[in-house]
Design a protein around this motif. Structure first.
Motif, short mmCIF file in Angstrom:
data_model
loop_
_atom_site.label_atom_id
_atom_site.label_comp_id
_atom_site.label_asym_id
_atom_site.label_seq_id
_atom_site.Cartn_x
_atom_site.Cartn_y
_atom_site.Cartn_z
N SER A 1 0.92 -1.21 -0.03
CA SER A 1 0.01 -0.01 0.05
C SER A 1 0.83 1.20 0.15
O SER A 1 0.56 2.03 -0.63
N LEU A 2 2.00 1.11 0.72
CA LEU A 2 3.00 2.24 0.86
C LEU A 2 3.64 2.64 -0.79
O LEU A 2 3.56 3.52 -1.16
N ARG A 3 3.94 1.44 -1.33
CA ARG A 3 4.21 1.58 -2.65
C ARG A 3 3.37 2.34 -3.57
O ARG A 3 3.61 2.96 -4.65
N LEU A 4 1.98 1.95 -3.22
CA LEU A 4 0.83 2.64 -4.18
C LEU A 4 0.90 4.01 -3.86
O LEU A 4 0.57 4.65 -4.87
N ARG A 5 0.96 4.25 -2.62
CA ARG A 5 1.18 5.84 -2.38
C ARG A 5 2.44 6.47 -3.24
O ARG A 5 2.13 7.71 -3.88
N LEU A 6 3.42 5.89 -2.86
CA LEU A 6 4.41 6.62 -3.66
C LEU A 6 4.53 6.46 -5.24
O LEU A 6 4.97 7.45 -5.90
N ALA A 7 3.72 5.47 -5.71
CA ALA A 7 3.57 5.43 -7.14
C ALA A 7 2.88 6.68 -7.66
O ALA A 7 3.33 7.31 -8.75
#
Length: 538
Positions: A218-224
């Motif tokens: 989910s953090l990856r999705l935010r940063l993406a």
């Protein structure tokens, strides 16, 4: 504490390996003896390592009154327009940045968070603790993305290198490393599903590996999504990778830091100061949409009359603090101290929100709007589910019927009866408008995301910079010669201590930034065409 052989480094904002708590004098640089009350690395056990990690988790969110006040009350919550400043001695919501607060913010990170976190990461790598190491790496991404989003270039890869001049990294390079770090950490956690690390010392998931995997994706999705305007292909690739890896889909997996009476929510530690009241921006949408979050987020004004928000940017000579205190809404009791006051009984000791299911659904809604594969749903479906997640949290407790009535609501934001004749903030309803065009749909998604993030003002301000939403209001007055009343502060400036202690590296950082050390300069990912930004309502 863990012994540090170069105390001078802390004065250069480059870090010291410490454990638990930290009081370091920038003197006696040649003293290398370990005091008898310090803990050397050889004597660290799992409990002490866990305490170091727990401390790093909370300090990443400025979990102490003065630091939280500087980072959130004066900046994040003002620039996101969650709140407006009422104290005449504080003028930051007139779009200016104060050096004394930049010192607090920078020192909190590089004296508190970064040394503890680096020690845990290095120690776990050297002592064969792969799951501990993976969680420490993920938290490094959490902590540093907040810092680089504030400043742009920051000390990252060279932190703790033992030098007295420590180089800053370009934000682009830092973000590329974030994605690689998440790859490495998630791969380790996948090999250890069902496991645990840190136990109760992990203030978020009590060490549950499976929940950490959902969080990391989910953090990856935010940063993406953060990089979509500067690296759209990378953004889509990383977002779809996050979905494929498994993300947070329900409130039971919300990432929140536990607080207690001895480790309280940092917002609760400063609300009794009564330095701010809720913004007109919140008022316009919460009241206009009859939002179930209204009585949770805001308190009724002390002299009666319901809820009322204040415009940002009042000059000092217009801040009659007694009048403003009594006639505009404070933050809700959920974030009030745990004792009685003129506002009534204090609320619960609320957890610190890190990344919630509601935000994940709004990220998916934006991705779907852009044509990404976010799991097969439409932007409208994810948008509605984001609202459901936000309103169904325990802190809100709306019924299923109330939630569905809200999702289908066609009421519009309201104007405010105030000295400025403040009009409605915008003209969007809650009901999703599938035929309204990309920007109007994006405005709906981000405005609801902004509401769901409350009171996480740093992330909300970051999203407002990235997208221009919520539209917000022009400030009443700007004292910043580089930013008009309809403008936004785009970044924080480096503090005077950084120039004093690490001047050569700071000057090189400005080359990486691509402009002077101004709060009007856009960071690397802040690349939405200016012509596509809405103008704040006046």
């Amino acid at each position: 504490m863990i012994r540090n052989e170069i105390k001078k480094q802390i004065c250069a904002a480059a870090g010291m390996f410490i454990l638990i708590i930290l009081s370091v004098a920038c003197e006696d640089f040649n003293e290398l003896n370990t005091p008898p009350d310090e803990i050397v690395a050889e004597n660290v056990d799992g409990s002490l390592l866990g305490q170091a990690f727990a401390f790093a988790q909370m300090s990443s969110f400025f979990g102490e009154g003065n630091n939280y006040q500087a980072a959130y009350s004066h900046y994040g919550n003002a620039y996101s327009q969650y709140k407006a400043t009422i104290h005449p001695n504080f003028d930051m919501d007139q779009l200016e940045v104060a050096n004394r607060h930049m010192i607090l913010i920078n020192n909190n990170y590089y004296e508190n968070t970064a040394p503890q976190l680096q020690f845990v990461e290095n120690y776990s790598a050297e002592n064969g603790l792969p799951v501990v190491n993976a969680m420490a790496k993920i938290w490094r991404v959490v902590a540093y993305h907040r810092m680089t989003d504030l400043y742009g270039p920051v000390i990252y890869s060279q932190f703790g290198n033992g030098e007295t001049s420590v180089a800053y990294d370009a934000q682009e390079d830092i973000y590329m490393d974030f994605f690689q770090t998440l790859d490495e950490a998630i791969a380790v956690l996948e090999q250890n599903r069902g496991g645990n690390a840190f136990g109760s010392h992990d203030q978020m998931y009590a060490g549950n590996v499976d929940q950490w995997i959902l969080f990391a994706n989910s953090l990856r999705l935010r940063l993406a999504t953060r990089v979509v305007y500067v690296e759209p292909e990378l953004a889509e690739q990383e977002a779809e990778k996050a979905i494929a890896g498994g993300i947070i889909t329900g409130n039971s997996d919300n990432a929140e830091l536990v607080t207690t009476i001895n480790s309280e929510n940092p917002l609760s530690s400063i609300t009794y100061h009564d330095e701010f009241r809720m913004s007109a921006t919140l008022h316009s949408v919460l009241v206009g949409w009859n939002d179930p979050r209204l009585p949770v987020y805001l308190a009724e004004v002390w002299n009666g009359g319901g809820y009322k928000g204040l415009r940002n940017g009042l000059p000092a000579d217009q801040k009659d603090r007694t009048f403003l205190t009594n006639n505009y809404s404070a933050v809700g009791n959920r974030w009030r101290p745990l004792f009685s006051g003129p506002w009534g009984e204090g609320g619960v000791n609320a957890p610190v929100e890190v990344l919630l299911a509601a935000e994940v659904y709004f990220l998916r809604a934006e991705g779907a709007l852009r044509g990404w594969d976010m799991g097969g749903g439409t932007a409208e479906e994810y948008y509605n589910e984001g609202i459901r997640m936000s309103l169904s949290q325990d802190r809100i407790g709306a019924s299923a019927a109330e939630i569905e009535d809200y999702i289908t609501g066609t009421d519009l934001p309201v104007g405010i009866d105030d000295p400025w004749g403040t009009p409605p903030m915008t003209d969007i309803p809650v009901l999703y408008q599938p035929g309204a065009g990309f920007e109007k749909q994006l405005e709906q998604i981000i405005t609801q995301k902004w509401l769901a993030l409350f009171p996480e003002g740093i992330e909300a301000w970051t999203e407002r910079r990235r997208t221009g939403y919520p539209v917000g209001y022009a400030v009443i007055n700007s004292i910043n010669p580089n930013i008009p009343v309809t403008g936004l502060v785009r970044r924080q400036k480096y503090s005077s201590e950084e120039y004093s202690n690490n001047a050569v590296a700071v000057e090189a950082a400005l080359d990486l930034l691509g402009g002077p050390d101004g709060d009007h300069i856009r960071v690397w990912w802040d690349k939405k065409p200016l012509g596509d930004y809405p103008t704040p309502t006046q």
